[in-house]
Motif scaffolding. Structure first.
Motif, mmCIF file in Angstrom:
data_model
loop_
_atom_site.group_PDB
_atom_site.id
_atom_site.type_symbol
_atom_site.label_atom_id
_atom_site.label_comp_id
_atom_site.label_asym_id
_atom_site.label_seq_id
_atom_site.Cartn_x
_atom_site.Cartn_y
_atom_site.Cartn_z
ATOM 1 N N SER A 163 35.035 30.349 51.481
ATOM 2 C CA SER A 163 35.697 31.692 50.569
ATOM 3 C C SER A 163 37.203 31.434 50.131
ATOM 4 C CB SER A 163 35.323 32.832 51.164
ATOM 5 O OG SER A 163 34.107 32.938 51.606
ATOM 6 N N GLN A 205 37.463 28.740 47.854
ATOM 7 C CA GLN A 205 36.856 29.079 46.434
ATOM 8 C C GLN A 205 37.814 29.925 45.760
ATOM 9 O OE1 GLN A 205 33.239 30.730 47.407
ATOM 10 N NE2 GLN A 205 32.067 29.109 46.615
ATOM 11 N N LEU A 206 38.643 30.908 46.328
ATOM 12 C CA LEU A 206 39.338 31.875 45.743
ATOM 13 C C LEU A 206 40.577 31.164 45.353
ATOM 14 C CD1 LEU A 206 39.000 35.116 48.167
ATOM 15 C CD2 LEU A 206 38.257 35.067 45.683
ATOM 16 N N SER A 207 41.086 30.297 46.223
ATOM 17 C CA SER A 207 42.351 29.674 45.685
ATOM 18 C C SER A 207 41.961 28.738 44.566
ATOM 19 C CB SER A 207 42.694 28.798 46.932
ATOM 20 O OG SER A 207 42.945 29.437 47.843
ATOM 21 N N GLU A 246 39.728 29.221 42.410
ATOM 22 C CA GLU A 246 39.613 30.152 41.111
ATOM 23 C C GLU A 246 41.030 30.593 40.571
ATOM 24 O OE1 GLU A 246 36.941 31.858 39.528
ATOM 25 O OE2 GLU A 246 35.984 30.173 40.247
ATOM 26 N N LYS A 293 42.349 27.880 38.690
ATOM 27 C CA LYS A 293 41.592 27.605 37.536
ATOM 28 C C LYS A 293 42.029 28.825 36.417
ATOM 29 C CE LYS A 293 36.699 27.754 36.072
ATOM 30 N NZ LYS A 293 35.350 27.973 36.491
ATOM 31 N N LYS A 294 42.176 29.889 36.836
ATOM 32 C CA LYS A 294 42.651 30.986 35.928
ATOM 33 C C LYS A 294 44.000 30.853 35.386
ATOM 34 C CE LYS A 294 39.052 33.592 36.155
ATOM 35 N NZ LYS A 294 37.782 33.317 35.033
ATOM 36 N N GLN A 296 43.763 28.254 32.706
ATOM 37 C CA GLN A 296 43.000 28.706 31.537
ATOM 38 C C GLN A 296 43.840 29.535 30.815
ATOM 39 O OE1 GLN A 296 39.576 30.784 32.934
ATOM 40 N NE2 GLN A 296 38.354 28.818 32.776
ATOM 41 N N GLU A 330 42.978 39.173 36.323
ATOM 42 C CA GLU A 330 42.120 38.632 37.161
ATOM 43 C C GLU A 330 42.722 37.713 38.207
ATOM 44 O OE1 GLU A 330 38.044 36.427 36.109
ATOM 45 O OE2 GLU A 330 39.213 36.771 34.505
ATOM 46 N N LEU A 378 41.935 38.309 42.279
ATOM 47 C CA LEU A 378 41.653 37.132 43.145
ATOM 48 C C LEU A 378 42.466 37.016 44.331
ATOM 49 C CD1 LEU A 378 40.907 34.467 40.494
ATOM 50 C CD2 LEU A 378 39.068 35.332 42.246
ATOM 51 N N SER A 411 48.809 27.183 44.612
ATOM 52 C CA SER A 411 47.361 27.549 45.081
ATOM 53 C C SER A 411 46.635 26.368 45.864
ATOM 54 C CB SER A 411 46.740 27.548 43.729
ATOM 55 O OG SER A 411 47.217 29.170 43.395
ATOM 56 N N GLN A 453 45.159 25.754 49.386
ATOM 57 C CA GLN A 453 43.766 25.095 49.364
ATOM 58 C C GLN A 453 43.956 24.072 50.335
ATOM 59 O OE1 GLN A 453 42.859 24.683 45.239
ATOM 60 N NE2 GLN A 453 40.665 24.685 45.905
#
Lengths: 444, 560
Positions: free
Chosen positions: B63, B66-68, B70, B73-74, B77, B101, B105, B172, B176
């Protein structure tokens, strides 16, 4: 509970009397064989997936030997020993992550890794890489300068074989300096600032200096040599931060002043070493502190507009330091070495590869970088192939290492953030360094 | 396994000796139940560990990664969107909300990490704080770009945004990486645990199967064995009972004989007791005599030792005396030799005395001549004086000279007379001396004779001394031998005495033991009477047992 224990003992005793020792021995042998076969099959399954029939090597494409040179060296190894090598060329920023990921996997993704000196302490402490054999170290110590070996020393062992004697130089545009009436590069920080002001004032160049002051590791390298130029270090011998006092503050104040006065290109705050190289070889800067690799590129007519005009020189020191200590220069080391991963399944071949690729013979054939071997420094071939070897060796004498800390990655990130904030002008140098020192202490 | 001295060792002994079938069967089933129980616990423990590790990996590590991811990624983006917007010449829509967002997160990640507040997570939480701070700075740059019209300034802001974005992404990713650093070894451990569990379960099943098989076989074989043993035991009991009856009869007869024999033995013992008493007394008397003998031998040994010592002392005294006599003999011989030389001197002196007498006689003759001359001279002087008186005055002087010559002649005559007397005396003395010397020589020679006799006596004495010394040595050796033999006699006597004492004591003890044996024999006689009566009743019981064994055999035969 006692009753249960008593019952259990009765059972055990009965079982023993029932089965007898030979049967128990047989059962134990069967059990051990079972476990062995199972664990072996599990390992075999894992190994079958990742234990490729060749060496895996990770190398970076940034400073140091350029990828094509490294590929050539590797091909030579394959020709000589018949061992296939898969080269994984990545950006410097990715390299650390890939090595750590590989190190924490059950079987190594990479057998040989390029280790920056700032990772040596962490990798050694976490046993991600294997140390060099003591006897081998004693042998190479006779021909490799102590300052290079020392960069990879931790807890009394050497953890990577020195490969890149990467150091910072002052690259300057001789034409521009001559145009501003200067006969040579500056010897002191004050002289450098004066030259930059003169260059800017005369309109020869809008921003006389370009430097890799983006919010990355390059910024720390620049800051280290600047602090050294004012006679200081970032951390004391006990690993406590001292950059927020004296030379550290003066150095950052100077850097901020140069940004604010337009002496340093504003692009510097977002520039890495490659952008610095591009700006300098396009003739848009008179000064560019950078790594050795720029020396070859700036005189390459296919890419450089300053070929024949650009020179390599020693980085300056503050006038006060020069007169008080006699130090002629201050630079920062960017040594990188090759190491074998602790969880590699092909350690012997990996050492064979490292010994070959770092050998004096191989380095003597690729003199784009300063060789790590002293015997090569004075060779006629080296002087013939590299006319600037004397300057490079001179710069080697005035080096500062970045601190050898196990938590260097975290501490460096903190420093990057706050030094950059000061350069951006959102904080005063003293305030930024105080916070950085405080946070570094918390991590340390 | 249990040690022999464990609390249930008695149970073990009972079981080993052959416990009831029901207990054996119960133990077998209990063993199976316990084996299953232990295997279940081990399996449950391993599975629960594995599940826990997998659960942690699943709920925390994966988890968090995944959050890191995300977050990275955000941010990527958002930066890309900004680049596209700037490139398209459009404004950034609500810049302050662009990282909302990411903030959500970050909050989720923070919440997740707070559930595992250990040392490893502390560093990740710090990084999370820095990401949060940097995201604010990122947003500030975005907001600054909103109203920026200057393309160059906008370009720099865009690069700055990119730089901040890269730093955020790198942090991030770093986060990770740190989570992965923890997850990697945990995954490897889980994998190892799963492999071990798989192997363990296989081994457990194999063990349970083999063990169950062994237990059931053991129970079956125990039942067969026990049934066979009962049958054999019943038959054996029947046989033994019959034998027992026969033996009981024989024993009854034997018992009577034994009783009679014991009576005879008892009598014999009584006789022996008396004999041993007499023997004990005799031994005591012998011991007393032996003691006296030993004392005598002791005294004899002492005396012999005294004789040897005396002989030794006498010998040393005689040796000393012999040495003194030898010395005296030497002195005597020296004296004799001196006397010899004196005799020679005296003989020589006597010779000189004789020569002196002759010379005296010759002097006397000379003196006679001188006296004659003096007389003649006096006569002459008288003549002269007379002549001078005759001459008167002129002859006075001459008369005085003649007087003086006459006086001289007178004086010479007187002196010659005196000398003559002296010579006569000397001669008489010399003769006396010569006589004395002769007498002395005679006496000395007599003494020499006697000294020689003494010397001979000394020689004889010395010879006697040597003989005495030899004799004394023989006496001493004989005394020493005597002493050693006396000691031997004494030791032998002491040993004999000790043996006699022991014999006496043993004889006493034997007498007492015999007395006790006699008493025991008396009791045995009485017991044998009881045994005889018991054997009679045992024979009756054996008959009853034989009947019952016959009945059991018949019943088991019906069961089989």
């Amino acid at each position: 509970m006692k009753l249960v224990l008593y019952r259990f003992l009765l059972w055990a005793d009965y079982t023993f009397s029932l089965i007898k020792a030979p049967v128990i021995t047989f059962a134990v042998v069967v059990a051990v064989a079972f476990i062995h076969v199972f664990s072996l099959s599990a390992n075999t399954c894992l190994a079958a997936e990742v234990n490729l029939p060749h060496l895996n090597v990770i190398y970076m494409a940034q400073a140091g030997y350029q990828p094509e040179h490294f590929r050539e060296m590797t091909r030579e190894f394959t020709r000589r020993y018949g061992i296939e090598v898969v080269l994984n060329i990545v950006r410097y920023d990715e390299e650390y992550m890939k090595i750590v990921t590989s190190a924490t996997s059950p079987v190594a993704t990479y057998d040989v890794v390029l280790v920056d000196l700032i990772w040596a302490a962490e990798f050694a402490k976490k046993k991600y890489v294997s140390p060099l054999d003591r006897g081998f170290v004693e042998k190479i110590r006779q021909d490799i300068p102590e300052i290079i070996l020392d960069a990879f020393e931790y807890d009394g062992r050497i953890w990577a074989m020195p490969f890149l004697a990467n150091i910072h130089f002052l690259f300057y545009n001789d034409d521009m300096l001559n145009g501003a009436g200067f006969s040579g590069p500056p010897e002191t920080i004050e002289e450098m600032e004066a030259q930059m002001r003169a260059l800017k004032k005369s309109g020869i160049v809008k921003y006389p200096m370009i430097a890799s002051w983006n919010q990355k590791e390059g910024l720390i390298c620049e800051y280290v040599w600047m602090v050294g130029a004012y006679g200081g270090e970032l951390f004391d011998s006990a690993g406590e931060p001292v950059f927020h006092r004296g030379p550290g503050v003066t150095a950052l104040e100077t850097m901020v002043r140069w940004v604010q006065d337009g002496l340093v290109n504003p692009l510097s705050l977002t520039a890495d070493e490659l952008l610095v190289k591009d700006v300098f070889i396009s003739g848009k800067a008179a000064f560019a502190p950078n790594w050795t690799f720029l020396n070859a590129l700036m005189n390459d007519l296919t890419v450089s507009q300053v070929a024949g005009k650009a020179r390599i020189g020693l980085l300056p020191v503050a006038d006060s330091v020069r007169s008080a200590t006699g130090r002629l220069s201050s630079s920062v080391s960017g040594f990188q070495g090759l190491a074998v991963m602790s969880n590699s399944s092909r350690k012997q071949e990996a050492w064979q590869y490292i010994e070959f690729i770092t050998s004096p013979d191989m380095q003597g054939r690729f003199l784009q970088e300063v060789p790590v071997w002293v015997s090569l420094h004075a060779s006629p071939e080296a002087k013939e192939k590299d006319p600037d070897i004397d300057v490079k060796l001179k710069q080697l004498e005035w080096l500062h290492h970045r601190p050898k800390l196990v938590r260097y990655q975290e501490i460096s990130a903190i420093m990057q953030k706050f030094i950059h904030a000061a350069l951006e002008g959102t904080m005063s140098p003293q305030e930024a360094l105080d916070i950085a020192a405080d946070r570094a202490r918390r991590v340390h | 396994m249990l040690k022999r001295k464990s609390p249930n060792s008695e149970d073990m002994q009972v079981r080993n000796a052959g416990s009831p079938v029901t207990r054996q069967v119960r133990q077998g089933f209990r063993a199976i139940v316990w084996s299953t129980f232990v295997l279940s616990i081990i399996t449950f423990y391993a599975i629960s560990n594995l599940t826990s590790a997998l659960h942690q990996i699943n709920t925390f590590d994966i988890s968090a990664i995944q959050l890191s991811g995300e977050i990275s990624k955000k941010i990527y983006q958002t930066t890309s969107n900004v680049y596209l917007a700037i490139a398209g010449g459009s404004k950034i829509d609500r810049p302050q909300d662009q990282l909302n967002e990411v903030k959500m997160l970050l909050a989720s990640l923070y919440q997740l990490l707070m559930g595992h507040p250990d040392e490893r997570v502390r560093e990740i939480l710090l990084t999370l704080d820095y990401i949060e701070e940097a995201s604010v700075e990122y947003t500030d740059v975005l907001v600054g770009m909103q109203d920026e019209e200057d393309p160059e300034r906008l370009y720099f802001l865009l690069r700055a945004l990119s730089g901040k974005g890269e730093w955020l992404i790198s942090r991030s990713e770093h986060m990770q990486l740190r989570i992965w650093e923890q997850m990697g070894p945990r995954l490897a451990n889980t994998e190892r645990l799963a492999a071990l569990l798989k192997a363990g379960v296989a081994v457990a099943f194999a063990f349970a199967f083999v063990f169950g098989l062994l237990v059931s076989r053991r129970i079956a074989s125990t039942l067969i064995e026990v049934s066979g043993r009962i049958r054999e035991a019943a038959a054996a009991t029947h046989r033994e009972s019959e034998r027992s009856v026969a033996i009981s009869d024989e024993m009854q007869t034997s018992s009577r004989r034994t009783q009679a024999a014991l009576q005879a033995v008892l009598k014999a013992f009584h006789g022996l007791v008396e004999t041993s008493g007499v023997s004990s007394e005799a031994s005591q008397r012998i011991a007393a005599r032996m003691e006296t003998g030993a004392d005598a031998a002791d005294m004899l040994a002492d005396r012999t030792r005294v004789t040897a010592d005396a002989s030794d002392k006498t010998r040393s005294t005689i040796s000393s005396l012999g040495a003194k006599l030898t010395l005296a003999n030497l002195v005597l011989r020296e004296t004799i030799s001196l006397v010899h030389s004196s005799v020679n001197v005296a003989t020589e002196a006597r010779g000189h005395g004789d020569e002196l007498g002759e010379q005296m006689d010759r002097v006397n003759l000379v003196l006679q001549s001188i006296t004659n001359i003096a007389d003649q001279t006096e006569l002459i002087a008288l003549d002269a004086r007379i002549t001078a008186a005759r001459s008167g005055e002129a002859g006075k002087d001459f008369g005085r000279v003649a007087q003086q010559v006459g006086d001289l002649a007178q004086m010479s005559s007187t002196a010659a007379d005196e000398v003559k007397e002296l010579i006569s005396e000397i001669k008489a003395s010399t003769l006396g001396v010569a006589r004395s010397l002769g007498l002395s020589i005679e006496r000395i020679q007599s003494l020499l004779y006697q000294a020689r006799l003494v010397d001979e006596v000394f020689g004889e004495i010395k010879g006697s001394f040597d003989e005495i010394l030899c004799l004394m040595d023989e006496v001493k050796n004989a005394a020493n031998k005597g002493a050693a033999e006396a000691e031997l006699v004494q030791t032998s006597m002491a040993e004999i005495l000790e043996s006699a004492r022991q014999v006496a004591e043993q004889a006493g003890e034997l007498a007492e033991e015999m007395f006790e044996v006699a008493n025991g024999a008396q009791a045995a006689v009485e017991a044998s009477e009881t045994v005889a009566s018991g054997i009679v009743s045992q024979a009756e019981l054996a008959k009853e047992q034989s009947r019952l064994a016959q009945q059991v055999t018949e019943e088991i035969a019906k069961l089989a």
